[in-house]
Design a protein around this motif. Structure first.
Motif, PDB file in Angstrom:
ATOM      1  N   ALA A 243     -44.698  10.838   4.411  1.00  0.00           N
ATOM      2  CA  ALA A 243     -44.449  10.546   5.827  1.00  0.00           C
ATOM      3  C   ALA A 243     -44.269   9.054   6.035  1.00  0.00           C
ATOM      4  N   MET A 244     -45.092   8.260   5.358  1.00  0.00           N
ATOM      5  CA  MET A 244     -44.957   6.815   5.466  1.00  0.00           C
ATOM      6  C   MET A 244     -43.627   6.350   4.884  1.00  0.00           C
TER       7      MET A 244
ATOM      8  N   TYR B  78     -64.026  27.012   3.325  1.00  0.00           N
ATOM      9  CA  TYR B  78     -63.304  26.007   4.119  1.00  0.00           C
ATOM     10  C   TYR B  78     -62.073  25.503   3.371  1.00  0.00           C
ATOM     11  N   PHE B  79     -62.216  25.235   2.069  1.00  0.00           N
ATOM     12  CA  PHE B  79     -61.110  24.697   1.280  1.00  0.00           C
ATOM     13  C   PHE B  79     -59.943  25.681   1.225  1.00  0.00           C
ATOM     14  N   ALA B  80     -60.247  26.957   0.985  1.00  0.00           N
ATOM     15  CA  ALA B  80     -59.182  27.955   0.878  1.00  0.00           C
ATOM     16  C   ALA B  80     -58.443  28.129   2.205  1.00  0.00           C
ATOM     17  N   LEU B  81     -59.183  28.221   3.295  1.00  0.00           N
ATOM     18  CA  LEU B  81     -58.531  28.398   4.596  1.00  0.00           C
ATOM     19  C   LEU B  81     -57.750  27.154   5.024  1.00  0.00           C
ATOM     20  N   SER B  82     -58.298  25.989   4.727  1.00  0.00           N
ATOM     21  CA  SER B  82     -57.589  24.764   5.113  1.00  0.00           C
ATOM     22  C   SER B  82     -56.288  24.606   4.333  1.00  0.00           C
ATOM     23  N   ALA B  83     -56.260  25.111   3.093  1.00  0.00           N
ATOM     24  CA  ALA B  83     -55.043  24.997   2.277  1.00  0.00           C
ATOM     25  C   ALA B  83     -53.862  25.715   2.925  1.00  0.00           C
ATOM     26  N   LEU B  84     -54.140  26.770   3.677  1.00  0.00           N
ATOM     27  CA  LEU B  84     -53.066  27.505   4.353  1.00  0.00           C
ATOM     28  C   LEU B  84     -52.388  26.656   5.428  1.00  0.00           C
ATOM     29  N   SER B  85     -53.085  25.643   5.915  1.00  0.00           N
ATOM     30  CA  SER B  85     -52.528  24.828   7.003  1.00  0.00           C
ATOM     31  C   SER B  85     -51.851  23.557   6.504  1.00  0.00           C
ATOM     32  N   TYR B  86     -51.811  23.334   5.195  1.00  0.00           N
ATOM     33  CA  TYR B  86     -51.203  22.103   4.677  1.00  0.00           C
ATOM     34  C   TYR B  86     -49.755  21.896   5.136  1.00  0.00           C
ATOM     35  N   PRO B  87     -48.894  22.939   5.094  1.00  0.00           N
ATOM     36  CA  PRO B  87     -47.514  22.717   5.552  1.00  0.00           C
ATOM     37  C   PRO B  87     -47.437  22.261   7.009  1.00  0.00           C
ATOM     38  N   PHE B  88     -48.287  22.816   7.861  1.00  0.00           N
ATOM     39  CA  PHE B  88     -48.275  22.418   9.274  1.00  0.00           C
ATOM     40  C   PHE B  88     -48.780  20.982   9.433  1.00  0.00           C
ATOM     41  N   LEU B  89     -49.806  20.619   8.673  1.00  0.00           N
ATOM     42  CA  LEU B  89     -50.310  19.249   8.729  1.00  0.00           C
ATOM     43  C   LEU B  89     -49.249  18.271   8.226  1.00  0.00           C
ATOM     44  N   ALA B  90     -48.518  18.658   7.176  1.00  0.00           N
ATOM     45  CA  ALA B  90     -47.479  17.788   6.616  1.00  0.00           C
ATOM     46  C   ALA B  90     -46.361  17.551   7.625  1.00  0.00           C
ATOM     47  N   ILE B  91     -45.918  18.630   8.270  1.00  0.00           N
ATOM     48  CA  ILE B  91     -44.841  18.508   9.263  1.00  0.00           C
ATOM     49  C   ILE B  91     -45.304  17.660  10.443  1.00  0.00           C
ATOM     50  N   TYR B  92     -46.550  17.866  10.872  1.00  0.00           N
ATOM     51  CA  TYR B  92     -47.067  17.058  11.977  1.00  0.00           C
ATOM     52  C   TYR B  92     -47.090  15.575  11.611  1.00  0.00           C
ATOM     53  N   ASN B  93     -47.605  15.249  10.421  1.00  0.00           N
ATOM     54  CA  ASN B  93     -47.673  13.848  10.003  1.00  0.00           C
ATOM     55  C   ASN B  93     -46.289  13.223   9.894  1.00  0.00           C
ATOM     56  N   ALA B  94     -45.335  13.978   9.355  1.00  0.00           N
ATOM     57  CA  ALA B  94     -43.973  13.461   9.235  1.00  0.00           C
ATOM     58  C   ALA B  94     -43.358  13.230  10.609  1.00  0.00           C
ATOM     59  N   GLY B  95     -43.524  14.195  11.514  1.00  0.00           N
ATOM     60  CA  GLY B  95     -42.987  14.052  12.859  1.00  0.00           C
ATOM     61  C   GLY B  95     -43.626  12.899  13.609  1.00  0.00           C
TER      62      GLY B  95
ATOM     63  N   SER C 116     -38.690  17.497   2.598  1.00  0.00           N
ATOM     64  CA  SER C 116     -39.473  17.023   1.453  1.00  0.00           C
ATOM     65  C   SER C 116     -40.959  17.312   1.643  1.00  0.00           C
ATOM     66  N   VAL C 117     -41.503  16.965   2.819  1.00  0.00           N
ATOM     67  CA  VAL C 117     -42.936  17.168   3.023  1.00  0.00           C
ATOM     68  C   VAL C 117     -43.280  18.653   3.074  1.00  0.00           C
ATOM     69  N   PHE C 118     -42.351  19.465   3.581  1.00  0.00           N
ATOM     70  CA  PHE C 118     -42.619  20.899   3.650  1.00  0.00           C
ATOM     71  C   PHE C 118     -42.718  21.506   2.252  1.00  0.00           C
ATOM     72  N   VAL C 119     -41.778  21.164   1.401  1.00  0.00           N
ATOM     73  CA  VAL C 119     -41.782  21.712   0.034  1.00  0.00           C
ATOM     74  C   VAL C 119     -42.998  21.229  -0.744  1.00  0.00           C
ATOM     75  N   VAL C 120     -43.295  19.948  -0.656  1.00  0.00           N
ATOM     76  CA  VAL C 120     -44.435  19.400  -1.392  1.00  0.00           C
ATOM     77  C   VAL C 120     -45.745  20.010  -0.898  1.00  0.00           C
ATOM     78  N   SER C 121     -45.895  20.148   0.416  1.00  0.00           N
ATOM     79  CA  SER C 121     -47.143  20.702   0.956  1.00  0.00           C
ATOM     80  C   SER C 121     -47.329  22.167   0.575  1.00  0.00           C
ATOM     81  N   LEU C 122     -46.228  22.916   0.478  1.00  0.00           N
ATOM     82  CA  LEU C 122     -46.334  24.296   0.000  1.00  0.00           C
ATOM     83  C   LEU C 122     -46.878  24.333  -1.423  1.00  0.00           C
ATOM     84  N   GLY C 123     -46.363  23.447  -2.266  1.00  0.00           N
ATOM     85  CA  GLY C 123     -46.822  23.411  -3.652  1.00  0.00           C
ATOM     86  C   GLY C 123     -48.289  23.038  -3.765  1.00  0.00           C
ATOM     87  N   ILE C 124     -48.701  22.023  -2.993  1.00  0.00           N
ATOM     88  CA  ILE C 124     -50.103  21.596  -3.041  1.00  0.00           C
ATOM     89  C   ILE C 124     -51.017  22.683  -2.482  1.00  0.00           C
ATOM     90  N   GLY C 125     -50.583  23.325  -1.401  1.00  0.00           N
ATOM     91  CA  GLY C 125     -51.383  24.410  -0.837  1.00  0.00           C
ATOM     92  C   GLY C 125     -51.549  25.570  -1.804  1.00  0.00           C
TER      93      GLY C 125
END
Length: 382
Positions: free
Chosen positions: A2-3, A69-86, A31-40
């Motif tokens: 995002a930076m 907490y870790f497993a559930l939060s991983a599902l939200s990584y793509p949304f967090l990535a898109i938010y940070n990029a936006g 880019s952030v969407f694809v990467v966040s899917l992989g990390i999640g």
């Protein structure tokens, strides 16, 4: 990432090339969407293994909460990535009120849902994780339509029609990849230090958690101005005016120091009432108070040069240098001195926080020398 996208977009805007700024925005989002899917996916596949590697010494009850907490939060990584990029894109076009309002919305949704899922439904840690996920989804649902409006300086044309422009992605990665590696190594180092803290007992674990929360809040004003510095310096460098970049960096650094003095003074004055709100036991209260008093004093003097100044360097394209300094200082001084001060010297949690301050001294000194000598002026992003 995002930076990286924010720096590239800011420099294109500084040069007056709005079309390429929009192209950079679209490539950033994909880019952030694809990467966040992989990390999640990796986080979901190796949840317990990762947590066991980092926190092998904790009891099973705490590990169970952590896994949930870790497993559930991983599902939200793509949304967090898109938010940070936006959010980064809105800041790069001088519309920082948008991410501010979206952040308020996200936190309001999170707080309301946490109250319901934890206090009413008694879902405990799962309720906290699901509330955070829902808040991120809501923020993205509001943000994406806004980013597709041509009325904005930067907008994403035909968002759901994929495009791949390798040259633009490389420009983003040239800033984003070193920044990502820097943050990744920084977080891994923090995790190793956190695993050391788990050996100190429950009082130190609780004190460290609360101290981290409070210290993060005290840094908010400085972090906010640092993000603004990224946009301002990016625009100046895109326009080819390094002298203006120096001028605005110096002004913003003085503002950050002033804000850090005010916020940390308030923190010291109100520290005891703040800590009482967390219902800590006597030992945890005492430990948290001691480390936060030391932190507040060091933060005013050292935090701006250690964490705000590198934003100006990254905005100019000097991301490789900031990455190397951060990684070396983190591992050699914060991690190394944590084990030294907490091992032979038996300083407990205070040793960990003193090691952090030593890390600040080193990285801040190097960044200041780099800025003053002007090696960053020769970097090119676009």
């Amino acid at each position: 990432l995002a930076m990286g996208g924010a720096v590239v977009s800011s420099q294109y805007l500084g040069r007056g090339d709005h079309r390429l700024a929009c192209d950079a925005a679209k490539q950033l989002m994909y880019s952030v969407f694809v990467v966040s899917l992989g990390i999640g996916a990796m986080a979901l596949a190796f949840t317990r293994g990762i947590l066991s590697w980092v926190f092998g010494g904790i009891d099973e009850e705490i590990m169970g909460y952590a896994v949930t907490y870790f497993a559930l939060s991983a599902l939200s990584y793509p949304f967090l990535a898109i938010y940070n990029a936006g959010a980064a894109l809105f800041r790069s076009m001088n519309e920082s009120k948008v991410p501010m309002y979206l952040s308020l919305l996200m936190n309001a949704v999170n707080l309301a849902l946490c109250g319901y899922t934890i206090l009413v439904l008694h879902w405990d840690v799962a309720g906290a994780a699901l509330s955070a996920m829902a808040a991120r989804i809501v923020a993205v649902a509001v943000m994406l339509p806004m980013l597709t409006k041509p009325s904005h300086t930067i907008y994403i044309d035909r968002l759901f029609r994929p495009e791949f422009k390798p040259d633009m992605v490389r420009r983003i990665l040239r800033i984003g990849l070193p920044n990502g590696l820097e943050n990744g190594m920084f977080q891994i180092g923090k995790l190793l230090v956190a695993s050391l803290i788990t050996t100190f007992g429950r009082a130190s674990i609780a004190a460290n958690a609360i101290a981290n929360i409070i210290s993060a809040v005290s840094n908010v004003p400085g972090s906010a101005v640092s993000l603004g510095m990224l946009t301002v310096v990016g625009h100046c460098m895109g326009a080819g005016d390094a002298d203006q970049a120096v001028k605005y960096t110096n002004k913003l650094m003085r503002l950050i120091v002033l804000m850090m003095v005010i916020v940390n003074s308030v923190l010291v004055i109100a520290l005891n009432p703040i800590l009482r709100a967390f219902n800590l036991d006597t030992d945890a209260f005492s430990i948290a108070r001691d480390v936060l008093l030391v932190y507040a004093a060091a933060s005013v003097v050292l935090w701006p040069s250690a964490f705000a100044l590198p934003y100006a360097l990254r905005a100019a394209g000097d991301a490789n240098m900031t990455m190397l300094v951060s990684m070396i200082s983190m591992w050699l001084f914060r991690v190394g001195f944590s084990y030294l001060l907490c091992g032979p010297f038996q300083m407990g949690l205070m040793g960990v926080w003193l090691a952090m301050i030593i890390d600040w001294v080193v990285r801040g000194a190097v960044y200041m020398v780099r800025f003053q000598t002007g090696g960053w002026r020769t970097k090119r992003v676009i």
